[in-house]
Design an enzyme around this catalytic site. Structure first.
Site, mmCIF file in Angstrom:
data_model
loop_
_atom_site.group_PDB
_atom_site.id
_atom_site.type_symbol
_atom_site.label_atom_id
_atom_site.label_comp_id
_atom_site.label_asym_id
_atom_site.label_seq_id
_atom_site.Cartn_x
_atom_site.Cartn_y
_atom_site.Cartn_z
ATOM 1 N N TRP A 130 0.871 -1.170 0.000
ATOM 2 C CA TRP A 130 0.000 0.000 0.000
ATOM 3 C C TRP A 130 0.915 1.229 0.000
ATOM 4 C CZ3 TRP A 130 -2.108 2.567 4.922
ATOM 5 C CH2 TRP A 130 -2.997 3.612 4.584
ATOM 6 N N ASP A 211 -1.721 -6.055 9.439
ATOM 7 C CA ASP A 211 -2.640 -5.014 8.976
ATOM 8 C C ASP A 211 -3.892 -5.709 8.426
ATOM 9 O OD1 ASP A 211 -3.877 -2.835 7.853
ATOM 10 O OD2 ASP A 211 -2.322 -2.398 6.382
ATOM 11 N N LYS A 246 -13.671 -0.443 5.396
ATOM 12 C CA LYS A 246 -14.219 -1.114 4.215
ATOM 13 C C LYS A 246 -15.327 -2.089 4.594
ATOM 14 C CE LYS A 246 -10.118 0.423 2.898
ATOM 15 N NZ LYS A 246 -9.619 1.373 1.972
HETATM 16 C C1 LMR Z 1 -6.623 2.733 -0.775
HETATM 17 O O1 LMR Z 1 -5.555 2.100 -0.739
HETATM 18 O O2 LMR Z 1 -7.101 3.181 -1.819
HETATM 19 C C2 LMR Z 1 -7.398 2.939 0.486
HETATM 20 O O3 LMR Z 1 -6.841 2.205 1.520
HETATM 21 C C3 LMR Z 1 -7.576 4.366 0.809
HETATM 22 C C4 LMR Z 1 -6.323 5.016 1.305
HETATM 23 O O4 LMR Z 1 -6.343 5.560 2.405
HETATM 24 O O5 LMR Z 1 -5.317 4.992 0.613
#
Ligand code: LMR
Length: 395
Positions: A130, A211, A246
């Site tokens: 992420w 996570d 989510k």
């Molecule tokens: C994403 O990865 O799109 C979501 O988790 C929103 C974010 O906060 O980045």
């Protein structure tokens, strides 16, 4: 004097929200930020949430502060859903819970806590990850190491690369693992792989930070939580960042839970003290509304049943969408792995220039990593998306 500030690049995901909103093209397609979209492209409020909110309006008698750890009811009621009863009873006060400001807030608490334990904190984060994961830990003073997560040929999880990286980790290192619906790839470890990986991490004295942002959206709510109980059984010390964004569709309410297992009551008390200090010096006490909704839902048999059925409906929609997109009839081999993946995201083999072209020429918004939110592809825009993707991939 402000000119002397360093420049900070805009967040690659969040900047898509405003760029998409500012685009006047009628056929634009949003595959950016990870939110659920129903077949008409909306992100509705869940029925269970609406009912809980109505109940709250009637019941709530005060808006006074919650206290530094947040809502005790929320922590107790949600933890009951996440941790097996016998395990929770045997851990007793070694299990620490703390309300967090969304999943990011829970990760932030974990990062700040780990940073207070070591002068030179080090964390291992998957590559890819992420987009915000490295930033949270760099901002907390960590050295960030990456472990290869995907096999370049198959596109699936490269378990050998993960375990060989784990074999190099040092005592006191932290290891960030996404429980399911891996962001950005949608490729998850199997339960057997998780067990094997945990054995290696435990033997090396590594502290896992797990996570859990998508519980219920991969294999189902109970199956997606198995990792928590396995980790609690295997590790003396382990941390969890749980998000309700989510799976309760409560994105803007920022609801999260931080959990820690300590190896002793004294250790647990130290964790509580550190978390209280971290919270007090940043946001002080958390907001109530979202946590009160989650608490009301999971504490009521009726609302919990309704919420679980809505969650399962979302999961089924994701599964069906993925099957549909990966079916050979679209003749697009880059989409063939989509049905083997879970959650909102998949990673397409697109260069930043390809992604830029999709946005500028076709009005299709995605980060330049090539990550797509598969739920952004609707029945109405699917053909346009496929055609545009084909044109960009074929030069
Ligand atoms: C994403 O990865 O799109 C979501 O988790 C929103 C974010 O906060 O980045």
């Amino acid at each position: 004097m402000f000119e002397s500030l360093p420049s900070f690049p805009a967040d690659p995901l969040l900047s898509l929200i405003s760029a998409f909103a500012a685009d006047a093209r009628p056929g634009k397609i949003d595959l950016g930020v990870g939110v659920y979209k129903d077949p008409s492209g909306d992100t509705p409020v869940m029925q269970a949430v609406k009912l809980a909110e109505r109940w709250l309006v009637d019941q709530q008698r005060t808006k006074t502060y919650l206290g530094i750890t947040g809502s005790i009811d929320f922590q107790r009621n949600l933890t009951k859903q996440l941790v097996r009863g016998d395990l929770a009873a045997s851990l007793a006060s070694k299990l620490v819970t703390f309300q967090a400001i969304g999943g990011t807030g829970a990760l932030w608490l974990g990062a700040q806590l780990l940073a207070k334990m070591s002068g030179k904190p080090r964390i291992w984060i998957s590559d890819p990850a992420w987009a915000n994961h490295p930033g949270i830990f760099l901002a907390s003073g960590f050295t960030v190491e990456r472990y290869d997560y995907l096999n370049a040929v198959s596109g699936g999880v490269d378990f050998q690369a993960i375990t060989s990286a784990a074999g190099k980790m040092q005592r006191g290192d932290a290891f960030l693992l996404q429980a399911s619906c891996h962001n950005p790839s949608g490729e998850d470890l199997s339960i057997a792989q998780i067990r094997d990986l945990f054995d290696i991490l435990r033997n090396r004295g590594v502290i896992p930070l797990i996570d859990i942002a998508y519980a219920g959206l991969a294999l189902g709510f109970d199956a997606d939580l198995e990792i928590i109980n396995i980790a609690l059984e295997k590790f003396d010390e382990v941390l969890f960042a749980f998000s309700c964004s989510k799976n309760f569709s409560l994105y803007r309410e920022r609801v999260g839970l931080f959990l820690a297992k300590a190896s002793s009551d004294a250790g647990a008390d130290k964790v509580r003290g550190a978390l209280a200090s971290i919270a007090r010096c940043s946001y002080s006490m958390p907001p109530d509304h979202g946590a009160a909704i989650v608490s009301a839902i999971v504490a009521s048999d009726e609302l919990r049943r309704l919420w679980l059925s809505e969650l399962e409906q979302i999961r089924q929609e994701i599964v069906m969408k993925r099957q549909r997109l990966s079916s050979a009839s679209f003749g697009n081999s880059v989409l063939s792995r989509l049905s083997a993946q879970t959650g909102f995201f998949s990673l397409l083999p697109l260069s930043p220039a390809d992604c830029g072209r999709l946005t500028s020429e076709y009005g299709i918004y995605l980060p330049d990593s090539g990550r797509i939110n598969v739920l952004g592809i609707s029945d109405a825009n699917e053909a346009t998306f496929m055609r545009s993707l084909g044109e960009v991939l074929n030069g």
